[in-house]
Design a protein around this motif. Structure first.
Motif, PDB file in Angstrom:
ATOM      1  N   LEU A   1       8.046 -29.484 -41.072  1.00 38.55           N
ATOM      2  CA  LEU A   1       6.599 -29.328 -40.925  1.00 38.55           C
ATOM      3  C   LEU A   1       6.264 -28.161 -40.020  1.00 38.55           C
ATOM      4  N   GLU A   2       7.019 -28.012 -38.949  1.00 37.67           N
ATOM      5  CA  GLU A   2       6.784 -26.899 -38.030  1.00 37.67           C
ATOM      6  C   GLU A   2       7.086 -25.559 -38.699  1.00 37.67           C
ATOM      7  N   ALA A   3       8.007 -25.572 -39.677  1.00 38.19           N
ATOM      8  CA  ALA A   3       8.345 -24.340 -40.393  1.00 38.19           C
ATOM      9  C   ALA A   3       7.267 -23.955 -41.389  1.00 38.19           C
ATOM     10  N   GLY A   4       6.320 -24.863 -41.637  1.00 37.02           N
ATOM     11  CA  GLY A   4       5.219 -24.528 -42.535  1.00 37.02           C
ATOM     12  C   GLY A   4       5.071 -25.435 -43.731  1.00 37.02           C
ATOM     13  N   ALA A   5       5.903 -26.477 -43.837  1.00 35.01           N
ATOM     14  CA  ALA A   5       5.764 -27.409 -44.963  1.00 35.01           C
ATOM     15  C   ALA A   5       4.446 -28.171 -44.851  1.00 35.01           C
ATOM     16  N   ASP A   6       3.899 -28.553 -45.989  1.00 34.30           N
ATOM     17  CA  ASP A   6       2.625 -29.260 -46.013  1.00 34.30           C
ATOM     18  C   ASP A   6       2.799 -30.773 -46.040  1.00 34.30           C
TER      19      ASP A   6
ATOM     20  N   ASP B   1      14.873 -29.534 -50.598  1.00 33.75           N
ATOM     21  CA  ASP B   1      15.698 -30.474 -49.850  1.00 33.75           C
ATOM     22  C   ASP B   1      15.996 -29.859 -48.483  1.00 33.75           C
ATOM     23  N   VAL B   2      16.052 -30.698 -47.461  1.00 33.70           N
ATOM     24  CA  VAL B   2      16.315 -30.191 -46.115  1.00 33.70           C
ATOM     25  C   VAL B   2      17.740 -29.665 -46.003  1.00 33.70           C
ATOM     26  N   MET B   3      18.707 -30.449 -46.495  1.00 31.71           N
ATOM     27  CA  MET B   3      20.114 -30.089 -46.372  1.00 31.71           C
ATOM     28  C   MET B   3      20.549 -29.302 -47.600  1.00 31.71           C
ATOM     29  N   LEU B   4      20.671 -27.974 -47.440  1.00 38.47           N
ATOM     30  CA  LEU B   4      21.066 -27.107 -48.541  1.00 38.47           C
ATOM     31  C   LEU B   4      22.188 -26.186 -48.085  1.00 38.47           C
ATOM     32  N   PRO B   5      23.117 -25.847 -48.986  1.00 40.05           N
ATOM     33  CA  PRO B   5      24.161 -24.879 -48.630  1.00 40.05           C
ATOM     34  C   PRO B   5      23.613 -23.457 -48.640  1.00 40.05           C
ATOM     35  N   GLY B   6      24.233 -22.602 -47.863  1.00 42.81           N
ATOM     36  CA  GLY B   6      23.842 -21.203 -47.843  1.00 42.81           C
ATOM     37  C   GLY B   6      22.679 -20.933 -46.917  1.00 42.81           C
TER      38      GLY B   6
ATOM     39  N   VAL C   1      14.834 -25.935 -44.223  1.00 48.25           N
ATOM     40  CA  VAL C   1      13.879 -25.541 -43.189  1.00 48.25           C
ATOM     41  C   VAL C   1      13.793 -24.015 -43.109  1.00 48.25           C
ATOM     42  N   SER C   2      14.943 -23.349 -43.132  1.00 46.50           N
ATOM     43  CA  SER C   2      14.956 -21.885 -43.101  1.00 46.50           C
ATOM     44  C   SER C   2      14.315 -21.310 -44.354  1.00 46.50           C
ATOM     45  N   LEU C   3      14.583 -21.935 -45.502  1.00 50.23           N
ATOM     46  CA  LEU C   3      13.986 -21.484 -46.752  1.00 50.23           C
ATOM     47  C   LEU C   3      12.470 -21.635 -46.704  1.00 50.23           C
ATOM     48  N   CYS C   4      12.013 -22.754 -46.174  1.00 46.75           N
ATOM     49  CA  CYS C   4      10.574 -22.975 -46.034  1.00 46.75           C
ATOM     50  C   CYS C   4       9.954 -21.898 -45.157  1.00 46.75           C
TER      51      CYS C   4
END
Length: 233
Positions: free
Chosen positions: A93-98, A54-59, A63-66
């Motif tokens: 997508l720019e972070a590397g998601a497919d 999910d895009v919106m995550l706590p902690g 995007v950062s996780l990806c």
């Protein structure tokens, strides 16, 4: 699919539990986590076959996780976004998601996207590589100036140095290198690379082309305005 391990990171309890049950009914093994930090720990501990974030995550946001996952692995990543027109889609997508799926999503759509990603990752060399215009094609090696594409070994070199590509980027490059100088439309690339039998979001193509350009050279893939892209032969 019984042995396919899915990492699913979603902070909404209802969505997380319902989606996990649906995935498990479909034969997947699922590790479900409620936040980005625990998701990263689970990724490192379990090394899943695919990650749904999910895009919106706590902690730590999705995007950062990806980005952290992509630093360590080429495992396929699908982002889950609440808004189709959100900048978060492009950032993911720019972070590397497919790929990405918009919430709320239909379970059958999510399963179709997962299977499509797994199919192309399981057959990274499935895109045909022809000899149309390449300088050399002996032994599966295609050369375009200082760019070399080994279609059998699935390796790419630029000026002799290895270029690290994700499986999706490799499939995209194989499509271009199989027909250098030929314009490929975004819809055609969605069909061939992302296995979409239906219309998809062409932003997926645009972002991946830009990512590929940063690795093989900005001027190697040409934009043909209003039509698509082509690899300079």
């Amino acid at each position: 699919m019984a042995e396919t391990h899915v990492l699913f990171v979603e902070d909404d309890d209802v969505i997380r539990e319902a989606t996990q049950l649906a995935l498990e009914r479909d034969g997947f093994t699922v590790t479900a986590m409620p936040d980005g930090l625990s998701g990263l720990e689970a990724f490192r501990a379990n090394r899943p076959d695919i990650a749904l974030l999910d895009v919106m995550l706590p902690g730590m946001d999705g995007v950062s996780l990806c980005r952290r996952i992509r630093d360590e692995s080429t495992v396929p990543v699908i982002m889950l976004s609440a808004r189709a027109d959100s900048i978060d889609v492009v950032l993911g997508l720019e972070a590397g998601a497919d790929d990405y799926v918009t919430k709320p999503f239909d379970g059958s759509v999510l399963m179709a996207r997962i299977r499509a990603v797994l199919r192309r990752f399981g057959h990274a060399g499935g895109a045909g590589a022809g000899d149309g215009g390449a300088d050399a094609a002996e032994g599966g090696l295609l050369a375009f100036g200082d760019l070399e594409v080994d279609t059998e070994g699935m390796e790419v070199r630029k000026a002799g140095a290895p270029v690290a590509l994700t499986p999706t980027e490799m499939r995209l490059l194989l499509e271009f290198s199989s027909a250098p100088g030929t314009v490929l439309s975004r819809d055609k690339l969605l069909e061939r690379v992302w296995d979409y039998g239906w219309g998809g979001d062409t932003r997926v193509v645009d972002v991946h082309v830009q990512r590929l350009r940063t690795k093989i050279g900005q001027d190697r893939i040409e934009t043909v305005r209003g039509f698509g892209y082509k690899l300079k032969g």
